[in-house]
Design a protein around this motif. Structure first.
Motif, PDB file in Angstrom:
ATOM      1  N   GLY A  20       0.800  -1.213   0.000  1.00  0.00           N
ATOM      2  CA  GLY A  20       0.000   0.000   0.000  1.00  0.00           C
ATOM      3  C   GLY A  20       0.835   1.266   0.000  1.00  0.00           C
ATOM      4  N   ARG A  21       0.163   2.382   0.317  1.00  0.00           N
ATOM      5  CA  ARG A  21       0.763   3.703   0.178  1.00  0.00           C
ATOM      6  C   ARG A  21       0.863   4.394   1.526  1.00  0.00           C
ATOM      7  N   ARG A  22       1.972   5.115   1.745  1.00  0.00           N
ATOM      8  CA  ARG A  22       2.173   5.897   2.960  1.00  0.00           C
ATOM      9  C   ARG A  22       2.595   7.294   2.566  1.00  0.00           C
ATOM     10  N   GLN A  23       1.973   8.274   3.188  1.00  0.00           N
ATOM     11  CA  GLN A  23       2.349   9.664   2.969  1.00  0.00           C
ATOM     12  C   GLN A  23       2.664  10.297   4.315  1.00  0.00           C
ATOM     13  N   LEU A  24       3.825  10.928   4.391  1.00  0.00           N
ATOM     14  CA  LEU A  24       4.310  11.505   5.640  1.00  0.00           C
ATOM     15  C   LEU A  24       4.879  12.894   5.389  1.00  0.00           C
ATOM     16  N   SER A  25       4.865  13.712   6.429  1.00  0.00           N
ATOM     17  CA  SER A  25       5.536  15.002   6.390  1.00  0.00           C
ATOM     18  C   SER A  25       6.391  15.157   7.638  1.00  0.00           C
ATOM     19  N   VAL A  26       7.421  15.983   7.507  1.00  0.00           N
ATOM     20  CA  VAL A  26       8.229  16.378   8.652  1.00  0.00           C
ATOM     21  C   VAL A  26       8.140  17.890   8.771  1.00  0.00           C
ATOM     22  N   ARG A  27       7.726  18.357   9.949  1.00  0.00           N
ATOM     23  CA  ARG A  27       7.600  19.791  10.189  1.00  0.00           C
ATOM     24  C   ARG A  27       8.232  20.106  11.542  1.00  0.00           C
ATOM     25  N   ARG A  28       8.291  21.386  11.846  1.00  0.00           N
ATOM     26  CA  ARG A  28       8.762  21.802  13.171  1.00  0.00           C
ATOM     27  C   ARG A  28       7.556  21.923  14.110  1.00  0.00           C
ATOM     28  N   ASP A  29       7.716  21.434  15.343  1.00  0.00           N
ATOM     29  CA  ASP A  29       6.636  21.575  16.314  1.00  0.00           C
ATOM     30  C   ASP A  29       6.727  22.949  16.978  1.00  0.00           C
ATOM     31  N   ALA A  30       5.906  23.175  17.981  1.00  0.00           N
ATOM     32  CA  ALA A  30       5.849  24.484  18.636  1.00  0.00           C
ATOM     33  C   ALA A  30       7.176  24.869  19.282  1.00  0.00           C
ATOM     34  N   GLU A  31       7.979  23.865  19.628  1.00  0.00           N
ATOM     35  CA  GLU A  31       9.277  24.135  20.258  1.00  0.00           C
ATOM     36  C   GLU A  31      10.417  24.161  19.245  1.00  0.00           C
ATOM     37  N   GLY A  32      10.078  24.070  17.959  1.00  0.00           N
ATOM     38  CA  GLY A  32      11.087  24.119  16.920  1.00  0.00           C
ATOM     39  C   GLY A  32      11.757  22.801  16.614  1.00  0.00           C
ATOM     40  N   GLN A  33      11.277  21.707  17.224  1.00  0.00           N
ATOM     41  CA  GLN A  33      11.858  20.390  16.986  1.00  0.00           C
ATOM     42  C   GLN A  33      11.186  19.722  15.776  1.00  0.00           C
ATOM     43  N   ALA A  44       5.574  22.035   5.355  1.00  0.00           N
ATOM     44  CA  ALA A  44       6.465  20.995   5.881  1.00  0.00           C
ATOM     45  C   ALA A  44       7.877  21.173   5.321  1.00  0.00           C
ATOM     46  N   LEU A  45       8.869  20.749   6.101  1.00  0.00           N
ATOM     47  CA  LEU A  45      10.246  20.744   5.609  1.00  0.00           C
ATOM     48  C   LEU A  45      10.423  19.725   4.490  1.00  0.00           C
ATOM     49  N   VAL A  46       9.776  18.596   4.644  1.00  0.00           N
ATOM     50  CA  VAL A  46       9.886  17.497   3.685  1.00  0.00           C
ATOM     51  C   VAL A  46       8.562  16.757   3.642  1.00  0.00           C
ATOM     52  N   THR A  47       8.182  16.320   2.468  1.00  0.00           N
ATOM     53  CA  THR A  47       7.048  15.407   2.335  1.00  0.00           C
ATOM     54  C   THR A  47       7.529  14.133   1.652  1.00  0.00           C
ATOM     55  N   ALA A  48       6.976  13.014   2.059  1.00  0.00           N
ATOM     56  CA  ALA A  48       7.348  11.714   1.505  1.00  0.00           C
ATOM     57  C   ALA A  48       6.107  10.992   1.024  1.00  0.00           C
ATOM     58  N   ASP A  49       6.203  10.417  -0.165  1.00  0.00           N
ATOM     59  CA  ASP A  49       5.121   9.612  -0.731  1.00  0.00           C
ATOM     60  C   ASP A  49       5.720   8.266  -1.098  1.00  0.00           C
ATOM     61  N   PHE A  50       5.303   7.215  -0.387  1.00  0.00           N
ATOM     62  CA  PHE A  50       5.832   5.872  -0.604  1.00  0.00           C
ATOM     63  C   PHE A  50       4.712   4.958  -1.071  1.00  0.00           C
ATOM     64  N   ASN A  51       4.945   4.253  -2.172  1.00  0.00           N
ATOM     65  CA  ASN A  51       3.929   3.358  -2.730  1.00  0.00           C
ATOM     66  C   ASN A  51       4.579   2.006  -2.991  1.00  0.00           C
ATOM     67  N   ASN A  52       4.152   0.999  -2.243  1.00  0.00           N
ATOM     68  CA  ASN A  52       4.727  -0.333  -2.364  1.00  0.00           C
ATOM     69  C   ASN A  52       3.897  -1.159  -3.339  1.00  0.00           C
ATOM     70  N   THR A  53       4.445  -1.336  -4.545  1.00  0.00           N
ATOM     71  CA  THR A  53       3.762  -2.145  -5.557  1.00  0.00           C
ATOM     72  C   THR A  53       4.639  -3.327  -5.976  1.00  0.00           C
ATOM     73  N   ILE A  54       5.458  -3.811  -5.073  1.00  0.00           N
ATOM     74  CA  ILE A  54       6.422  -4.845  -5.444  1.00  0.00           C
ATOM     75  C   ILE A  54       5.731  -6.121  -5.931  1.00  0.00           C
ATOM     76  N   ASN A  55       4.550  -6.418  -5.432  1.00  0.00           N
ATOM     77  CA  ASN A  55       3.875  -7.643  -5.861  1.00  0.00           C
ATOM     78  C   ASN A  55       3.244  -7.531  -7.244  1.00  0.00           C
ATOM     79  N   THR A  56       3.124  -6.312  -7.756  1.00  0.00           N
ATOM     80  CA  THR A  56       2.533  -6.142  -9.089  1.00  0.00           C
ATOM     81  C   THR A  56       3.538  -5.633 -10.117  1.00  0.00           C
ATOM     82  N   THR A  57       4.556  -4.857  -9.692  1.00  0.00           N
ATOM     83  CA  THR A  57       5.526  -4.306 -10.633  1.00  0.00           C
ATOM     84  C   THR A  57       6.961  -4.770 -10.358  1.00  0.00           C
ATOM     85  N   GLY A  58       7.197  -5.343  -9.169  1.00  0.00           N
ATOM     86  CA  GLY A  58       8.555  -5.668  -8.762  1.00  0.00           C
ATOM     87  C   GLY A  58       9.280  -4.519  -8.091  1.00  0.00           C
TER      88      GLY A  58
END
Length: 546
Positions: A20-33, A44-58
């Motif tokens: 399946g698919r996972r979407q994540l972001s990394v941001r700073r919280d209220a304390e700057g962490q 967000a500082l970074v966004t990630a989009d991960f899609n696992n299709t190994i069983n259909t595409t390899g």
């Protein structure tokens, strides 16, 4: 890391244990962490989009996207690692167990030497980063790589899976260097179970006769346990150096890769600078050269990441890559500069193709565009081209002992490329050539063996099809769970805008003239974690813009 981020990611992984698919972001919280949150988040500082299709595409697919302007490079690097570590954590653990979990288990004394070497090398890099990173672009990119690795560990750890340490993940980054490093540190000058003649990859740069297209293609050759694959795109607008607010030319990079690796390892990179960089490995069989392998260097994969980010030409890439030569993972590198290629133009510009070869203590690099002018192709097949590299690496001695199989122009793949490269007329025929293996019937695949041919003697190897009870003059020709595990191919049309970085990518051992590889019928046990059973996958047309 903030406790809330840990809880968010544990919930996320519970919902996405496999596939399946996972979407994540990394941001700073209220304390700057830095904190990880599910989904795509504005600002967000970074966004990630991960899609696992190994069983259909390899393949699985991962996009790591940063902001469009230069910002806090160190935070961006760490955030990119965090997002990837969290999104791909389950595959990281499986890939570690499939490939490196038993590393150095046979020879504890040698393992201690390798561990001490790596620690000394890490100390050297940290000290050099502290001295030079503010003004030296090379060391600044090394610093960002190490920060990204720290983030990868944090992101992985946030999922609550079985621990992987930063030392284990660093080992994954230098997995290509480990055979050479063990040989350099071994009392005998080589790894005890080294397979003589073992190939790692085929590659081809092919110019069509009317200059209407220029293709670059690469087959990874590897042990089949490694086939848990992720095709990745990083778009991270780092500065060239700490005191220069200028975006690196290769900020956008598409590459075939593996879980837990911040580099390709194959290697096949397409860059926003419109360079394509790739290699095949020839190693080093001359023990006298191992004296040049010292901790005061930078491992191969980290050097190629720095060169990929900083270079705008093939020559410049070779200059950056030559810094602090580790003498490990000794390869022939090809760098194609698509900025210099115009479809249909009758003449080729100098600098279109640079070729670099590395040994411990030595690097040779030259513009090889004339090879495209005169022969229309540059083949690469794990044998050095430059005479002094060929001789000093031990290939001349191997050719004298075993014959033309170790010759640059008379080895099986050299002859197959020479015979078949003219069959390439478009992308389909390019991929067909790179997946070619008809070893039972091709006279160029024959050997002094029983039976009289080997699945290794092809553009995309299938050594699993060699009978276990066969007789072979050296190890590479025999039965192994090893072969061509993928193909990637691109062209000037697919590289035209430097953004989509399009390619055609095929995962798994070739099944064009051979049966598909299947774990359950292979005799190998147990099946590696996360792998499909039957590897019958077909080319994927990959464009990151779509």
């Amino acid at each position: 890391m903030a406790r809330a981020a840990v809880l968010v990611l544990i919930v996320l992984l519970a919902a996405n244990v496999w596939g399946g698919r996972r979407q994540l972001s990394v941001r700073r919280d209220a304390e700057g962490q830095l904190e990880l949150v599910e989904g795509w988040v504005d600002g967000a500082l970074v966004t990630a989009d991960f899609n696992n299709t190994i069983n259909t595409t390899g393949w699985s697919f991962l996009k790591i996207i940063g902001p469009t302007d230069v910002g806090d490079d160190m935070a961006l690097a760490k955030a990119a690692g965090m997002a990837e570590g969290a999104a791909t954590a389950d595959l990281m653990l499986m890939h570690w167990k499939n490939t490196l979990a038993g590393f150095c288990s046979k020879e504890s004394a040698l393992c201690d030497k390798v561990t001490a070497f790596i620690r000394a090398n890490q100390q050297f890099m940290e000290e050099s980063v502290a001295k030079y990173s503010e003004s030296d672009p090379f060391w600044y990119q090394v610093q960002l790589f190490l920060a990204q690795l720290e983030g990868l560990v944090d992101g992985y750890t946030s999922t609550g899976l079985e621990p992987l340490t930063i030392q284990q993940l660093f080992l994954m980054q230098i997995s290509g260097d480990l055979d050479a490093l063990q040989s350099a540190l071994s009392d005998s000058g080589e790894v005890g179970d080294k397979v003589i003649g073992a190939g790692k990859c085929s590659a081809l740069v092919k110019l069509l006769p009317d200059h209407s297209e220029l293709f670059v293609s690469h087959d990874t050759w590897e042990e089949y346990q490694s086939m848990l694959r992720i095709y990745k795109l990083y778009d991270l607008r780092f500065s060239t150096a700490g005191n220069i607010a200028e975006v690196v030319p290769g900020h956008r990079v598409s590459f075939s890769s593996y879980p837990g690796m911040l580099l390709s390892g194959d290697d096949f990179y397409q860059l926003s600078s419109k360079l394509v960089t790739t290699e095949t490995t020839f190693g080093n069989s001359n023990p006298a050269l191992w004296k040049y392998v010292t901790p005061e260097t930078v491992f191969e994969g980290i050097r190629n990441v720095a060169a990929n980010r900083l270079a705008t030409s093939g020559e410049e890439w070779c200059r950056y890559f030559s810094n602090y030569n580790s003498g490990t993972y000794n390869n022939q590198w090809m760098v194609v500069d698509y900025k210099l290629f115009e479809r249909g133009q009758s003449s080729l510009q100098d600098g279109l193709l640079w070729v670099l070869e590395q040994l411990p203590g030595k690097i040779v690099m030259e513009d090889q565009t004339d090879m495209l002018r005169t022969k229309s192709y540059w083949p690469s097949f794990n044998i050095p081209y430059y005479p002094n590299i060929f001789n000093e690496s031990g290939f001349a001695a191997m050719e004298k002992k075993y014959g033309t199989w170790f010759s640059w122009d008379m080895s099986p793949r050299a002859q197959i490329f020479a015979r078949n490269h003219s069959h390439v007329t478009d992308m389909t025929s390019m991929v067909s050539l790179m997946r070619y293996n008809n070893f039972q019937h091709d006279p160029l695949s024959r050997c002094n063996c029983t039976p009289p041919y080997s699945g290794e003697n092809a553009i995309s190897a299938r050594s699993d099809l060699n009978p276990p009870d066969g007789k072979y003059p050296f190890g590479a020709l025999g039965h192994r769970y090893h072969g061509g595990t993928d193909n990637k191919a691109t062209s000037s049309a697919l590289m035209e805008d430097g953004s989509s970085l399009g390619c055609v990518a095929t995962s798994g051992p070739t099944h064009r003239q051979q049966p598909p590889f299947q774990w359950s019928t292979s005799g190998y046990s147990p099946k590696p974690l996360g792998h499909p059973d039957k590897w019958e996958f077909y080319p994927v047309n990959l464009s990151w813009d779509s």
